[in-house]
Design an enzyme around this catalytic site. Structure first.
Site, PDB file in Angstrom:
ATOM      1  N   ARG A  65      -2.967   3.605  -5.494  1.00  0.00           N
ATOM      2  CA  ARG A  65      -2.461   3.731  -4.132  1.00  0.00           C
ATOM      3  C   ARG A  65      -1.910   2.381  -3.686  1.00  0.00           C
ATOM      4  O   ARG A  65      -2.301   1.825  -2.662  1.00  0.00           O
ATOM      5  CB  ARG A  65      -3.560   4.226  -3.202  1.00  0.00           C
ATOM      6  CG  ARG A  65      -4.003   5.644  -3.548  1.00  0.00           C
ATOM      7  CD  ARG A  65      -5.030   6.189  -2.618  1.00  0.00           C
ATOM      8  NE  ARG A  65      -6.204   5.348  -2.473  1.00  0.00           N
ATOM      9  CZ  ARG A  65      -7.156   5.195  -3.374  1.00  0.00           C
ATOM     10  NH1 ARG A  65      -7.049   5.826  -4.543  1.00  0.00           N
ATOM     11  NH2 ARG A  65      -8.195   4.435  -3.155  1.00  0.00           N
ATOM     12  N   GLY A 117       4.164 -15.521  -6.132  1.00  0.00           N
ATOM     13  CA  GLY A 117       5.278 -14.882  -5.440  1.00  0.00           C
ATOM     14  C   GLY A 117       5.230 -13.365  -5.449  1.00  0.00           C
ATOM     15  O   GLY A 117       6.142 -12.716  -4.928  1.00  0.00           O
ATOM     16  N   CYS A 166       0.832  -1.207   0.000  1.00  0.00           N
ATOM     17  CA  CYS A 166       0.000   0.000   0.000  1.00  0.00           C
ATOM     18  C   CYS A 166       0.864   1.254   0.000  1.00  0.00           C
ATOM     19  O   CYS A 166       1.883   1.326   0.700  1.00  0.00           O
ATOM     20  CB  CYS A 166      -0.906   0.000   1.227  1.00  0.00           C
ATOM     21  SG  CYS A 166      -2.066   1.380   1.277  1.00  0.00           S
TER      22      CYS A 166
END
Length: 387
Positions: A311, A297, A222
């Site tokens: 974002r 992964g 994030c």
């Protein structure tokens, strides 16, 4: 204690989970007799871990396997699983693209519309596999697809956004989501997030939330804190929202669990979140490292493909073991990312906490040097806590 930021504003110090430590008391408990069970919307789970509703973390197979292991996985109803009949080629493209082309590719792939028949299909596939059908959508998705979700027989519905509130001012003439009405009419428990303050957590509980997700911006993939400048470090956020839970229980007699969501990587992080007052944690990157994870992964956030203001980003977390090894061990790594349940039970035993409720009452201290003190060799050699 308020701190004078300047002549015009006073501020409060907030703490992240890396800045605190848990203090042993006068008793210990054998980890084998600790009880890590908890309940969300009447659904009992033996492991207080929820896998995040992110496309690199949870698909149908992962949701089923997490349920069978005693945890919970949440499927993103606005991701590739509901936009594409076969999401595998799409996931292959996401994981293969270079860094410079990643955001445009995500915006392209996520521009395809969500298909209501795929919402129904994915929910039914989870249930047919013997899993708990926990699904997630933004407030806009809740408005558009709530009937479809209910008719498909989902067990839990998570309403998730960067920030949610019971009072939303939208453009004139545009319908906005009434959270209280949704909780009352959805026909299943509704978990709401995300928030970071006492007042908003209390409002969400009063609106009928079956659980509240706490955390804005600490997630590994994030970037909201950098893009928007918004958030409160997790230790303080969880503690404040747990206080709202206690207040709501006093006024209503109802206990609404708090779920710490974001910034949680190791077993120690889980232990500290629960000690701050959480009933469970929601994690993304640790589960994305499982061999069975759909991200191959890689891990990326729910807001990463935004067409106007991404974002989030894609991070390479690697694949380090099976889902069972990550949750229950035995651990093959020395950095606290394997056997998360074992870490929690051992910490509870060391602290003398037999239950999650006991763990929420252990002593916590501010300890900025907790992760660095005496670890010079680990840091120099990139081992254990020095990785």
């Amino acid at each position: 204690m308020d701190i004078q930021l300047g002549r015009s504003k006073s501020v409060r110090r907030a703490y992240g989970i890396d800045e605190i430590a848990l203090v042993p008391g006068g008793r210990t408990v054998d980890p084998q007799v600790t009880d890590t069970s908890w309940s969300l919307g009447g659904i009992e789970r033996s492991i207080p871990i929820i896998a995040s509703a992110m496309d690199g973390v949870v698909d149908v197979g992962m949701a089923v396997e997490l349920s069978k292991l005693g945890a919970l996985g949440v499927l993103n109803l606005e991701g590739v699983q509901t936009r594409y009949d076969d999401p595998n080629p799409v996931l292959d493209r996401i994981t293969a693209v270079g860094k410079e082309s990643f955001v445009p590719l995500m915006q392209e792939l996520y521009s395809q519309p969500v298909k209501e028949e795929l919402i129904r299909r994915r929910i039914q596939e989870i249930k047919q596999g013997g899993g708990i059908a926990a699904v997630s959508g933004t407030p806009l998705a809740a408005l558009k697809y709530r009937t479809t979700i209910a008719e498909a027989g989902a067990d839990l519905f998570f309403v998730q956004a960067t920030v949610v509130s019971t009072e939303h001012i939208g453009p004139e003439g545009q319908e906005t989501l009434n959270l209280e009405l949704l909780c009352r009419e959805m026909g299943m428990p509704v978990v709401i997030g995300n928030c970071v303050t006492y007042d908003v957590a209390l409002q969400l509980m009063r609106a009928g939330a079956a659980g509240v997700l706490v955390g804005i911006g600490p997630g590994a993939a994030c970037t909201s804190r950098g893009v928007l400048g918004v958030g409160i470090p997790q230790a303080t956020a969880v503690s404040d929202c747990a206080a709202a839970r206690e207040e709501y229980q006093k006024e209503s007699g109802k206990y609404v669990p708090i779920v710490a969501d974001g910034g949680i990587v190791t077993g120690g992080d889980i232990c500290k979140c629960i000690a701050c007052g959480a009933d469970a944690v929601m994690i993304g990157s640790p589960i994305a490292r499982a061999y069975e994870a759909p991200g191959r992964g890689f891990h990326w956030g729910m807001a990463t493909p935004s067409p106007v203001l991404p974002r989030g980003t894609r991070i390479n977390v690697g694949s380090t073991g099976s889902l069972e090894r990550i949750l229950k061990g035995p651990a093959l790594l020395d950095d606290g990312t394997h056997n998360l349940l074992g870490a929690l039970k051992t910490s509870m035993g060391t602290l003398g906490a037999r239950t999650i409720a006991d763990m929420q009452r252990v002593e916590v201290v501010v300890a900025p040097s907790l992760l660095t003190e005496g670890k010079v060799y680990q840091k120099a050699q990139q081992l254990g806590m020095g990785k």
